[in-house]
Scaffold this motif. Structure first.
Motif, PDB file in Angstrom:
ATOM      1  N   GLU A 150      26.129  34.046  40.415  1.00  0.00           N
ATOM      2  CA  GLU A 150      27.029  33.286  39.528  1.00  0.00           C
ATOM      3  C   GLU A 150      28.248  34.111  39.127  1.00  0.00           C
ATOM      4  OE1 GLU A 150      26.847  30.356  35.624  1.00  0.00           O
ATOM      5  OE2 GLU A 150      25.025  31.272  36.424  1.00  0.00           O
ATOM      6  N   THR A 151      28.052  35.406  38.837  1.00  0.00           N
ATOM      7  CA  THR A 151      29.182  36.270  38.469  1.00  0.00           C
ATOM      8  C   THR A 151      30.177  36.382  39.613  1.00  0.00           C
ATOM      9  OG1 THR A 151      27.732  37.561  37.016  1.00  0.00           O
ATOM     10  CG2 THR A 151      29.812  38.566  37.653  1.00  0.00           C
ATOM     11  N   SER A 152      29.680  36.567  40.831  1.00  0.00           N
ATOM     12  CA  SER A 152      30.556  36.703  41.996  1.00  0.00           C
ATOM     13  C   SER A 152      31.295  35.393  42.292  1.00  0.00           C
ATOM     14  CB  SER A 152      29.737  37.127  43.224  1.00  0.00           C
ATOM     15  OG  SER A 152      29.091  38.356  42.995  1.00  0.00           O
ATOM     16  N   LEU A 153      30.593  34.263  42.170  1.00  0.00           N
ATOM     17  CA  LEU A 153      31.239  32.969  42.403  1.00  0.00           C
ATOM     18  C   LEU A 153      32.333  32.715  41.369  1.00  0.00           C
ATOM     19  CD1 LEU A 153      28.156  30.714  43.243  1.00  0.00           C
ATOM     20  CD2 LEU A 153      29.937  31.457  44.826  1.00  0.00           C
ATOM     21  N   HIS A 154      32.072  33.083  40.127  1.00  0.00           N
ATOM     22  CA  HIS A 154      33.053  32.902  39.052  1.00  0.00           C
ATOM     23  C   HIS A 154      34.304  33.722  39.350  1.00  0.00           C
ATOM     24  CE1 HIS A 154      34.869  33.052  35.048  1.00  0.00           C
ATOM     25  NE2 HIS A 154      34.146  31.995  34.747  1.00  0.00           N
ATOM     26  N   TYR A 155      34.100  34.956  39.816  1.00  0.00           N
ATOM     27  CA  TYR A 155      35.235  35.832  40.130  1.00  0.00           C
ATOM     28  C   TYR A 155      36.083  35.243  41.261  1.00  0.00           C
ATOM     29  CZ  TYR A 155      37.856  39.785  41.965  1.00  0.00           C
ATOM     30  OH  TYR A 155      38.864  40.588  42.439  1.00  0.00           O
ATOM     31  N   LYS A 156      35.438  34.794  42.325  1.00  0.00           N
ATOM     32  CA  LYS A 156      36.194  34.260  43.461  1.00  0.00           C
ATOM     33  C   LYS A 156      36.819  32.901  43.142  1.00  0.00           C
ATOM     34  CE  LYS A 156      35.455  35.333  47.603  1.00  0.00           C
ATOM     35  NZ  LYS A 156      35.033  35.430  49.012  1.00  0.00           N
ATOM     36  N   ALA A 157      36.142  32.104  42.315  1.00  0.00           N
ATOM     37  CA  ALA A 157      36.680  30.777  41.976  1.00  0.00           C
ATOM     38  C   ALA A 157      37.965  30.887  41.176  1.00  0.00           C
ATOM     39  CB  ALA A 157      35.639  29.983  41.189  1.00  0.00           C
ATOM     40  N   GLN A 158      38.069  31.887  40.302  1.00  0.00           N
ATOM     41  CA  GLN A 158      39.256  32.004  39.466  1.00  0.00           C
ATOM     42  C   GLN A 158      40.496  32.368  40.277  1.00  0.00           C
ATOM     43  OE1 GLN A 158      38.572  35.049  36.556  1.00  0.00           O
ATOM     44  NE2 GLN A 158      38.451  36.699  38.036  1.00  0.00           N
ATOM     45  N   LEU A 159      40.313  32.835  41.508  1.00  0.00           N
ATOM     46  CA  LEU A 159      41.454  33.123  42.377  1.00  0.00           C
ATOM     47  C   LEU A 159      42.007  31.856  43.008  1.00  0.00           C
ATOM     48  CD1 LEU A 159      40.004  36.246  44.260  1.00  0.00           C
ATOM     49  CD2 LEU A 159      41.466  36.234  42.238  1.00  0.00           C
ATOM     50  N   ASP A 160      41.226  30.773  42.982  1.00  0.00           N
ATOM     51  CA  ASP A 160      41.596  29.572  43.740  1.00  0.00           C
ATOM     52  C   ASP A 160      41.780  28.329  42.874  1.00  0.00           C
ATOM     53  OD1 ASP A 160      42.173  28.281  46.139  1.00  0.00           O
ATOM     54  OD2 ASP A 160      40.118  27.604  46.401  1.00  0.00           O
ATOM     55  N   ILE A 161      41.220  28.317  41.669  1.00  0.00           N
ATOM     56  CA  ILE A 161      41.313  27.136  40.809  1.00  0.00           C
ATOM     57  C   ILE A 161      42.546  27.247  39.919  1.00  0.00           C
ATOM     58  CG2 ILE A 161      40.204  25.906  38.901  1.00  0.00           C
ATOM     59  CD1 ILE A 161      37.530  26.534  40.173  1.00  0.00           C
ATOM     60  N   PRO A 162      43.423  26.237  39.924  1.00  0.00           N
ATOM     61  CA  PRO A 162      44.716  26.338  39.233  1.00  0.00           C
ATOM     62  C   PRO A 162      44.634  26.046  37.735  1.00  0.00           C
ATOM     63  CG  PRO A 162      44.583  24.242  40.346  1.00  0.00           C
ATOM     64  CD  PRO A 162      43.310  24.979  40.681  1.00  0.00           C
ATOM     65  N   ASP A 163      43.745  26.742  37.021  1.00  0.00           N
ATOM     66  CA  ASP A 163      43.676  26.592  35.574  1.00  0.00           C
ATOM     67  C   ASP A 163      42.903  27.770  34.992  1.00  0.00           C
ATOM     68  OD1 ASP A 163      44.008  25.589  33.030  1.00  0.00           O
ATOM     69  OD2 ASP A 163      43.505  23.541  33.594  1.00  0.00           O
ATOM     70  N   ASP A 164      42.994  27.910  33.683  1.00  0.00           N
ATOM     71  CA  ASP A 164      42.321  29.002  32.982  1.00  0.00           C
ATOM     72  C   ASP A 164      40.811  28.791  33.042  1.00  0.00           C
ATOM     73  OD1 ASP A 164      41.455  30.999  31.343  1.00  0.00           O
ATOM     74  OD2 ASP A 164      42.561  30.351  29.570  1.00  0.00           O
ATOM     75  N   MET A 165      40.101  29.769  33.608  1.00  0.00           N
ATOM     76  CA  MET A 165      38.658  29.636  33.770  1.00  0.00           C
ATOM     77  C   MET A 165      37.918  29.585  32.436  1.00  0.00           C
ATOM     78  SD  MET A 165      38.097  29.281  36.946  1.00  0.00           S
ATOM     79  CE  MET A 165      36.334  29.521  37.028  1.00  0.00           C
ATOM     80  N   LYS A 166      38.553  30.042  31.351  1.00  0.00           N
ATOM     81  CA  LYS A 166      37.912  29.980  30.043  1.00  0.00           C
ATOM     82  C   LYS A 166      37.736  28.537  29.577  1.00  0.00           C
ATOM     83  CE  LYS A 166      39.631  34.496  28.510  1.00  0.00           C
ATOM     84  NZ  LYS A 166      40.500  35.200  27.528  1.00  0.00           N
ATOM     85  N   LYS A 167      38.542  27.629  30.133  1.00  0.00           N
ATOM     86  CA  LYS A 167      38.448  26.218  29.758  1.00  0.00           C
ATOM     87  C   LYS A 167      37.365  25.482  30.552  1.00  0.00           C
ATOM     88  CE  LYS A 167      43.457  25.811  28.941  1.00  0.00           C
ATOM     89  NZ  LYS A 167      44.667  25.058  29.367  1.00  0.00           N
ATOM     90  N   LEU A 168      36.818  26.154  31.579  1.00  0.00           N
ATOM     91  CA  LEU A 168      35.942  25.475  32.531  1.00  0.00           C
ATOM     92  C   LEU A 168      34.520  26.003  32.478  1.00  0.00           C
ATOM     93  CD1 LEU A 168      38.432  25.669  35.521  1.00  0.00           C
ATOM     94  CD2 LEU A 168      37.973  23.641  34.148  1.00  0.00           C
TER      95      LEU A 168
END
Length: 483
Positions: A117-135
């Motif tokens: 989950e930590t690794s997926l979160h790190y890689k997802a934040q490079l590709d998702i066009p919004d602040d990951m803190k909101k998601l």
């Protein structure tokens, strides 16, 4: 003494009621115009059966555009439905129609489950066009693939806005319920089709299409896992529906040559879909079937098994509070017998010391292993990022120059969310306030001598913005980027 203790425990266990908290499942479908509720119960053959289906209209100002606007009113309505329908449960699975979320596919080297989950979160934040803190993220393992001789796990990540989920949770609390499963509409659709028995076991890549109030949902699944979805507005012309589905299939197959769509499932009335079905089959030579199964998505979310793809992360399974008094008495009796045996042996203190020492050793070893696993995962990610950077350099791709060339032509409302390169082609993904700005941006880029071949792949309106993708097949030299 030990034999007597075991015999006593067996007698108590036989008299204990079986702890089965899942003989009933409830699914809730929240829509702009209606709330749907289904109740499933386990039959004699241990399969789930639909025993109750309720559709209750609601005011259109409670839910709008995939958002809960009035959670308190929604909760009161759900409470009323459960009371009148005599549905006596404390938990329910649900989804919110047309809720906004992001879907991404991510490959990771094999690693311990606790690091995924930590690794997926790190890689997802490079590709998702919004602040990951909101998601909030959920994920599923699709399969294992090989990349350059290295086995990697292929995951699909779904990211939804915490605020949307918070409003639904608030409504359920007003109704006196908690959430067991919070899923997405496309996932619920697939599970409903699966429950109906209409899935083909030999098809890995499937497209499902469902009509909503004034939109059409198009979703693609890989081995039962959602990997792509979108909602697109549509008119009343059935030819328009068919054309949009065909465009989606052609666009996907063109960009995913190794994973083409094998079957299309049209959810709804057979008569409504009949002409579209035949049109798609004759044009694209692909299997097309109509699945007529009322309330399939609501049944699907009710039947879905709990897993890592649950968007609701704050649930707590308080099993003891749900136990009957006889169960609690039986468990208490077992505990008393066990401690009695330890006391008779006269070794309780020494046993506690040994256990504490063992726990400390295990904790220390676990921490060391966790640190090593994390370091391995980080090294793998750094290696992958370095490889991508080198590939871009080899192809003489200068992202900064490309962005600088685009900026003078970019209307105020246009936001570029992604630049991706595939088979010597640059894809520009973004959003704009309206189609006029999209066309203005396109014409501006076409007028720039550095972008010689650029065209619009598609543009669709979603959540009050227009999403678009441009294809750039050639960028000229002379100060501009080359590839």
């Amino acid at each position: 003494m030990m034999k007597k203790l075991i015999a006593s425990i067996k007698k108590i266990a036989i008299k204990m009621p079986k702890l089965d908290l899942s003989k009933t499942k409830v699914g809730i479908q929240l829509g702009e115009r209606a709330i749907k509720v289904v109740v499933l119960k386990k039959g004699k053959n241990k399969s789930w059966e639909v025993v109750k289906e309720i559709v209750e209209p609601i005011s259109e100002d409670i839910i709008k555009g995939g958002k809960v606007l009035q959670p308190e009113l929604l909760g009161l309505k759900i409470r009323e439905i459960f009371r009148d329908g005599e549905i006596n449960v404390k938990k329910a699975a649900l989804f919110l129609e047309e809720m906004l979320f992001f879907t991404r596919q991510i490959n990771l080297p094999k690693m311990p489950k606790k690091e995924v989950e930590t690794s997926l979160h790190y890689k997802a934040q490079l590709d998702i066009p919004d602040d990951m803190k909101k998601l909030t993220l959920s994920y599923s393992l699709i399969n294992t693939v090989e990349e350059e001789g290295i086995a990697r796990n292929k995951y699909v990540v779904i990211a939804a806005y915490k605020e949307q989920i918070k409003q639904v949770v608030s409504a359920l609390k007003t109704a006196g319920l908690s959430i067991s499963m919070f899923g997405t509409e496309p996932d619920a659709v697939y599970e409903g089709i699966k429950f109906s028995g209409a899935l083909s076991e030999d098809k890995e890549l499937i497209m499902a299409v469902k009509m909503l109030n004034n939109r059409m949902m198009i979703a693609i699944y890989d081995n039962g896992k959602l990997i792509y979805s979108r909602y697109t507005p549509f008119g009343f012309d059935s030819e328009e529906w068919g054309a949009e589905i065909e465009r989606s299939i052609v666009s996907w197959d063109r960009t995913h040559v190794q994973s083409r769509i094998q079957e299309v499932l049209l959810l709804g009335d057979k008569e409504r879909w009949s002409m579209i079905k035949e049109s798609i089959k004759s044009s694209l030579e692909i299997d097309v079937r109509v699945v007529s199964f009322p309330n399939a998505p609501c049944i699907g979310i009710a039947s879905k098994e709990l897993g890592s793809d649950n968007l609701y992360k704050e649930q707590s399974l308080q099993i003891t509070s749900e136990m009957s008094s006889s169960t609690k008495i039986a468990i208490t009796a077992i505990i008393v017998l066990l401690f009695g045996f330890i006391f008779v042996q006269g070794q309780s203190m020494q046993l506690k010391k040994d256990i504490n020492l063992l726990e400390k050793n295990i904790a220390s070893a676990s921490e060391t292993v966790a640190l090593l696993d994390r370091e391995i995962a980080v090294r793998a990610l750094l290696s992958e990022l370095t490889e991508v950077q080198l590939n871009l350099a080899d192809e003489h791709i200068d992202i900064i120059s490309i962005i600088n060339r685009m900026t003078p032509h970019q209307p105020a409302s246009v936001r570029i969310s992604q630049l991706s390169f595939s088979s010597n082609q640059l894809n520009v993904t973004g959003t704009a306030a309206n189609q006029v700005d999209v066309i203005a941006f396109l014409k501006g880029l076409q007028s720039d001598p550095y972008f010689s071949v650029i065209k619009l792949n598609h543009a669709t309106r979603s959540d009050e913005v227009v999403q678009f993708v441009f294809e750039v097949n050639e960028v000229r030299s002379g100060g501009g980027p080359e590839y």
